[in-house]
Design a protein around this motif. Sequence first.
Motif, PDB file in Angstrom:
ATOM      1  N   GLY A 171       0.635  -0.934  -0.209  1.00 27.08           N
ATOM      2  CA  GLY A 171      -0.179  -0.008   0.185  1.00 27.08           C
ATOM      3  C   GLY A 171       0.873   1.156  -0.181  1.00 27.08           C
ATOM      4  N   ASP A 172       2.248   1.215  -0.171  1.00 24.90           N
ATOM      5  CA  ASP A 172       3.108   2.308  -0.031  1.00 24.90           C
ATOM      6  C   ASP A 172       3.703   2.521  -1.486  1.00 24.90           C
ATOM      7  OD1 ASP A 172       3.919   4.578   0.925  1.00 24.90           O
ATOM      8  OD2 ASP A 172       5.587   3.653   2.145  1.00 24.90           O
ATOM      9  N   VAL A 173       3.415   2.108  -2.607  1.00 22.24           N
ATOM     10  CA  VAL A 173       4.190   2.221  -3.821  1.00 22.24           C
ATOM     11  C   VAL A 173       3.478   3.294  -4.934  1.00 22.24           C
ATOM     12  CG1 VAL A 173       4.944   0.935  -5.833  1.00 22.24           C
ATOM     13  CG2 VAL A 173       4.994  -0.103  -3.473  1.00 22.24           C
ATOM     14  N   ASP A 174       4.035   4.179  -5.128  1.00 20.98           N
ATOM     15  CA  ASP A 174       3.702   5.410  -6.086  1.00 20.98           C
ATOM     16  C   ASP A 174       3.485   4.456  -7.658  1.00 20.98           C
ATOM     17  OD1 ASP A 174       3.201   7.511  -4.421  1.00 20.98           O
ATOM     18  OD2 ASP A 174       5.482   7.251  -4.269  1.00 20.98           O
ATOM     19  N   ILE A 175       4.735   3.991  -8.027  1.00 24.50           N
ATOM     20  CA  ILE A 175       4.777   3.387  -9.558  1.00 24.50           C
ATOM     21  C   ILE A 175       5.236   2.067  -9.105  1.00 24.50           C
ATOM     22  CG2 ILE A 175       5.990   3.740 -11.698  1.00 24.50           C
ATOM     23  CD1 ILE A 175       6.543   6.913 -10.613  1.00 24.50           C
ATOM     24  N   LEU A 176       4.531   1.014 -10.089  1.00 28.17           N
ATOM     25  CA  LEU A 176       4.885  -0.299 -10.146  1.00 28.17           C
ATOM     26  C   LEU A 176       5.301  -0.527 -11.534  1.00 28.17           C
ATOM     27  CD1 LEU A 176       4.356  -3.417 -10.407  1.00 28.17           C
ATOM     28  CD2 LEU A 176       5.302  -2.820  -8.428  1.00 28.17           C
ATOM     29  N   ILE A 177       6.195  -1.066 -11.742  1.00 26.78           N
ATOM     30  CA  ILE A 177       6.728  -1.468 -13.366  1.00 26.78           C
ATOM     31  C   ILE A 177       6.915  -2.857 -13.191  1.00 26.78           C
ATOM     32  CG2 ILE A 177       8.280  -1.172 -15.150  1.00 26.78           C
ATOM     33  CD1 ILE A 177       9.121   1.445 -14.134  1.00 26.78           C
ATOM     34  N   ALA A 178       5.963  -3.682 -14.002  1.00 23.31           N
ATOM     35  CA  ALA A 178       6.173  -5.205 -14.359  1.00 23.31           C
ATOM     36  C   ALA A 178       6.487  -5.410 -15.577  1.00 23.31           C
ATOM     37  CB  ALA A 178       4.864  -5.635 -13.963  1.00 23.31           C
ATOM     38  N   ALA A 179       7.569  -6.304 -15.855  1.00 26.15           N
ATOM     39  CA  ALA A 179       8.340  -6.634 -17.320  1.00 26.15           C
ATOM     40  C   ALA A 179       7.365  -7.440 -17.851  1.00 26.15           C
ATOM     41  CB  ALA A 179       9.580  -7.150 -17.027  1.00 26.15           C
ATOM     42  N   GLU A 180       6.416  -8.023 -17.392  1.00 28.41           N
ATOM     43  CA  GLU A 180       5.400  -8.958 -17.980  1.00 28.41           C
ATOM     44  C   GLU A 180       4.019  -9.026 -17.432  1.00 28.41           C
ATOM     45  OE1 GLU A 180       4.361 -12.270 -17.944  1.00 28.41           O
ATOM     46  OE2 GLU A 180       5.285 -12.910 -16.160  1.00 28.41           O
ATOM     47  N   LEU A 181       3.128  -9.446 -18.089  1.00 26.15           N
ATOM     48  CA  LEU A 181       1.806  -9.087 -17.335  1.00 26.15           C
ATOM     49  C   LEU A 181       1.539  -9.838 -16.175  1.00 26.15           C
ATOM     50  CD1 LEU A 181      -1.023  -7.980 -18.037  1.00 26.15           C
ATOM     51  CD2 LEU A 181      -1.749  -9.869 -19.201  1.00 26.15           C
ATOM     52  N   MET A 182       2.081 -11.160 -16.093  1.00 27.37           N
ATOM     53  CA  MET A 182       1.752 -11.818 -14.618  1.00 27.37           C
ATOM     54  C   MET A 182       2.527 -11.332 -13.586  1.00 27.37           C
ATOM     55  SD  MET A 182      -0.642 -13.914 -15.238  1.00 27.37           S
ATOM     56  CE  MET A 182      -1.725 -13.886 -16.594  1.00 27.37           C
ATOM     57  N   GLU A 183       3.618 -10.788 -13.911  1.00 26.70           N
ATOM     58  CA  GLU A 183       4.228 -10.295 -12.794  1.00 26.70           C
ATOM     59  C   GLU A 183       3.617  -9.095 -12.068  1.00 26.70           C
ATOM     60  OE1 GLU A 183       6.601 -11.373 -11.248  1.00 26.70           O
ATOM     61  OE2 GLU A 183       7.744 -12.544 -12.519  1.00 26.70           O
ATOM     62  N   ALA A 184       2.842  -8.232 -12.977  1.00 29.13           N
ATOM     63  CA  ALA A 184       1.770  -7.035 -12.713  1.00 29.13           C
ATOM     64  C   ALA A 184       0.684  -7.813 -11.630  1.00 29.13           C
ATOM     65  CB  ALA A 184       1.155  -6.425 -13.680  1.00 29.13           C
ATOM     66  N   GLY A 185       0.166  -9.147 -12.126  1.00 25.06           N
ATOM     67  CA  GLY A 185      -0.751  -9.694 -11.362  1.00 25.06           C
ATOM     68  C   GLY A 185      -0.277 -10.172  -9.792  1.00 25.06           C
ATOM     69  N   ARG A 186       0.873 -10.641 -10.043  1.00 30.48           N
ATOM     70  CA  ARG A 186       1.552 -10.896  -8.545  1.00 30.48           C
ATOM     71  C   ARG A 186       1.829  -9.879  -7.841  1.00 30.48           C
ATOM     72  NH1 ARG A 186       3.419 -15.445 -12.000  1.00 30.48           N
ATOM     73  NH2 ARG A 186       4.904 -14.108 -13.101  1.00 30.48           N
ATOM     74  N   ALA A 187       2.188  -8.733  -8.346  1.00 28.51           N
ATOM     75  CA  ALA A 187       2.491  -7.553  -7.362  1.00 28.51           C
ATOM     76  C   ALA A 187       1.181  -7.207  -6.851  1.00 28.51           C
ATOM     77  CB  ALA A 187       2.956  -6.434  -8.295  1.00 28.51           C
ATOM     78  N   ILE A 188      -0.049  -7.200  -7.845  1.00 28.50           N
ATOM     79  CA  ILE A 188      -1.380  -6.805  -7.096  1.00 28.50           C
ATOM     80  C   ILE A 188      -1.641  -7.914  -6.065  1.00 28.50           C
ATOM     81  CG2 ILE A 188      -3.812  -6.725  -7.681  1.00 28.50           C
ATOM     82  CD1 ILE A 188      -3.014  -6.070 -10.613  1.00 28.50           C
ATOM     83  N   MET A 189      -1.447  -9.227  -6.007  1.00 32.68           N
ATOM     84  CA  MET A 189      -1.858 -10.108  -4.930  1.00 32.68           C
ATOM     85  C   MET A 189      -0.694  -9.829  -3.689  1.00 32.68           C
ATOM     86  SD  MET A 189      -1.850 -13.552  -7.128  1.00 32.68           S
ATOM     87  CE  MET A 189      -1.835 -14.658  -5.691  1.00 32.68           C
ATOM     88  N   ARG A 190       0.439  -9.267  -3.876  1.00 34.77           N
ATOM     89  CA  ARG A 190       1.290  -8.802  -2.759  1.00 34.77           C
ATOM     90  C   ARG A 190       0.864  -7.624  -2.206  1.00 34.77           C
ATOM     91  NH1 ARG A 190       7.299 -10.483  -4.751  1.00 34.77           N
ATOM     92  NH2 ARG A 190       7.875  -9.930  -2.384  1.00 34.77           N
ATOM     93  N   GLY A 191      -0.032  -6.759  -2.717  1.00 36.13           N
ATOM     94  CA  GLY A 191      -0.444  -5.471  -1.986  1.00 36.13           C
ATOM     95  C   GLY A 191       0.340  -4.341  -2.493  1.00 36.13           C
ATOM     96  N   PHE A 192       1.093  -4.416  -3.531  1.00 36.57           N
ATOM     97  CA  PHE A 192       2.064  -3.305  -3.684  1.00 36.57           C
ATOM     98  C   PHE A 192       1.056  -2.420  -4.775  1.00 36.57           C
ATOM     99  CE2 PHE A 192       5.888  -6.244  -3.693  1.00 36.57           C
ATOM    100  CZ  PHE A 192       6.152  -5.878  -2.614  1.00 36.57           C
ATOM    101  N   VAL A 193       0.177  -2.390  -5.205  1.00 39.47           N
ATOM    102  CA  VAL A 193      -0.843  -1.670  -6.226  1.00 39.47           C
ATOM    103  C   VAL A 193      -2.181  -1.317  -5.393  1.00 39.47           C
ATOM    104  CG1 VAL A 193      -1.753  -1.665  -8.558  1.00 39.47           C
ATOM    105  CG2 VAL A 193       0.331  -3.047  -8.099  1.00 39.47           C
ATOM    106  N   THR A 194      -2.367  -0.135  -5.354  1.00 35.08           N
ATOM    107  CA  THR A 194      -3.626   0.423  -4.757  1.00 35.08           C
ATOM    108  C   THR A 194      -4.361   1.482  -5.452  1.00 35.08           C
ATOM    109  OG1 THR A 194      -2.151   2.062  -3.553  1.00 35.08           O
ATOM    110  CG2 THR A 194      -2.877   0.138  -2.448  1.00 35.08           C
ATOM    111  N   PRO A 195      -5.569   1.470  -5.510  1.00 35.04           N
ATOM    112  CA  PRO A 195      -6.340   2.231  -6.541  1.00 35.04           C
ATOM    113  C   PRO A 195      -6.402   3.635  -6.245  1.00 35.04           C
ATOM    114  CG  PRO A 195      -7.859   0.971  -4.833  1.00 35.04           C
ATOM    115  CD  PRO A 195      -6.456   0.356  -4.593  1.00 35.04           C
ATOM    116  N   ASP A 196      -5.780   4.048  -4.917  1.00 35.33           N
ATOM    117  CA  ASP A 196      -5.723   5.438  -4.592  1.00 35.33           C
ATOM    118  C   ASP A 196      -4.437   6.178  -4.935  1.00 35.33           C
ATOM    119  OD1 ASP A 196      -4.843   4.329  -2.494  1.00 35.33           O
ATOM    120  OD2 ASP A 196      -5.129   5.677  -1.201  1.00 35.33           O
ATOM    121  N   ARG A 197      -3.418   5.484  -5.408  1.00 36.88           N
ATOM    122  CA  ARG A 197      -2.112   5.795  -5.442  1.00 36.88           C
ATOM    123  C   ARG A 197      -1.415   5.446  -6.610  1.00 36.88           C
ATOM    124  NH1 ARG A 197       1.608   5.457  -0.172  1.00 36.88           N
ATOM    125  NH2 ARG A 197       3.769   6.676  -1.261  1.00 36.88           N
ATOM    126  N   THR A 198      -1.558   4.150  -7.050  1.00 39.28           N
ATOM    127  CA  THR A 198      -0.361   3.495  -7.889  1.00 39.28           C
ATOM    128  C   THR A 198      -0.571   3.584  -9.326  1.00 39.28           C
ATOM    129  OG1 THR A 198      -0.087   1.896  -5.981  1.00 39.28           O
ATOM    130  CG2 THR A 198       0.919   1.216  -8.177  1.00 39.28           C
TER     131      THR A 198
END
Length: 556
Positions: free
Chosen positions: A89-116
């Motif tokens: 919940g404390d990441v402004d920008i998340l860069i994923a080198a492929e799509l499923m890495e983005a999914g795993r980042a979401i599952m780990r809580g690094f991506v939030t709708p009010d910020r990321t």
Amino acid sequence: MSEPAIMLPEGTHEPAEGEIIKLALLAVGGQGGGVLGDWIVDTAERSGYLAQSTSVAGVAQRTGATIYYIEMCRDTGRRPVFALSPAQGDVDILIAAELMEAGRAIMRGFVTPDRTTLIASSHRIAAVSEKIEPGDGRASSPKVLAAAETASKRFVTFDMERIAVQAGSVVSASLLGALAGCGALPFPRESYEAAIGAGGRGVKQSLAAFAGAYERAGGGDAAARFESKPEVSAQPLIPLPGPSPRKDGEKGVVVPLAVSSASLKIGEAADPAEAKVSGPASQLAAWQSLIARVAKLPEPVRDMAARGLKKVVDYQDLAYGGDYLDRLARAVAFDGPTHGYTLSIAAAKHLANAMCYDDMIRVADLKTRSTRGARVRREVGVKGGSILQVTEYFHPRIEEFCGTMPAGLGRYIEARPKLAAWLDRRINRGRHVRTDGMAGFATLWVIGGLRRWRRKLLRHAVETDHLERWYALALDHVATDYALAVEILECRRLIKGYSDTHLRAQSKFDRVLSGLDLVKGRPDAADWLRRLREAALKDEKGDMLDGALKTVASLD
């Protein structure tokens, strides 16, 4: 004289004084994650920011991405305190080198709708967990895209890998271009490009990939998020058997024939009947005869039948294509429009796969095709006249050796365990074959050339017998349970691969069909057989299939 104004992308976020920008980057080996992190830090420092970069390595390639974490803030003369790793919940920008890495980042809580702001390439690299599943283990890309839209404040995605490949670079350069183009950081384009130029290696290619992604991301969220469907690769051309390597043509493929030095050229077309074909009159007549037979099939069956015909002719020869259509006609005779020709379509698909089993001949044939060599050079990135060394690995067993013998001789060896064991001790070991040299290539070329005698070999006799028993079993159930007959055909999905993989797959096939006697006669027999097949496809070890068979055995 005033300094020129610094141009930033529209919508660029301007941080407050003292605000720390937190960026996390997820990438695996070969994607240039470390280089991308260095570029971002260099860009920040060139723009008057202080920055710190750390990394936490993954467990291994494709089982855990390395997390590169960067914090940065404007240099105000006071040294900020930077964290060493990202927090949920404390990441402004998340860069994923492929799509499923983005999914795993979401599952780990690094991506939030009010910020990321989430930036991810839409291409896929299958994870180990997806590859080991015997069936289709691919995770759902649409589900990840939908989750990313919901979980992030802003989602920027398109095929950045393709842009990088077209530019001769790697995905890290196009990821940087997407970061710059979407305006997530308050840095001008020139600073990013200067950071790339400072690297000194592959600068031209990296700048080209950066520019392509920058323009794409800078077109607005809609342009970056929604893209046209990827181009569908052309259907494989139909090489006929022959001793010489194939030569690709712009509109077709020139293929030497087994009995003549003449060649047949078959152009690409969605409908094989419309493909432009040139070559010896006898071969043209045979091909047109096969196409005419496909055209006489019921309309719903034609597309799958045409694809199957292409596959079996590529695998063996035109006569083999005739055998395929003969077998398919048996299913069509049982079928009709009432069921939408589901049985015939399934037969068209799985008969082709069953007739094109993997053997030593097929493997050697595929590895000596010029199209394969061109693909390897393209994927490795070999430039110009550079020399590429290719080493193939083989581990034949006595079973594969006997399978390439004439049927009588192969059975003679298999019937004598001591002789088979003596031969196996000399055959059953790994071999590295260099196919970029004359000796290694010629060895595989000769093995691939055995295809003209394939019908007389033991492996062909075994596979044909198995095919006929499976096919007859399915057709025998059409009159009493049409849906069950279709499911028996679908069970052919279980059989795939080569050597040990093929043996395990065939064992699962036999175990699934062992449940047929337990369910036939029930109104839901087809559904139960489908469940058994899906259980077998889900679990490599077979534990799920064991449980499903126990459930079937307990049915009243």
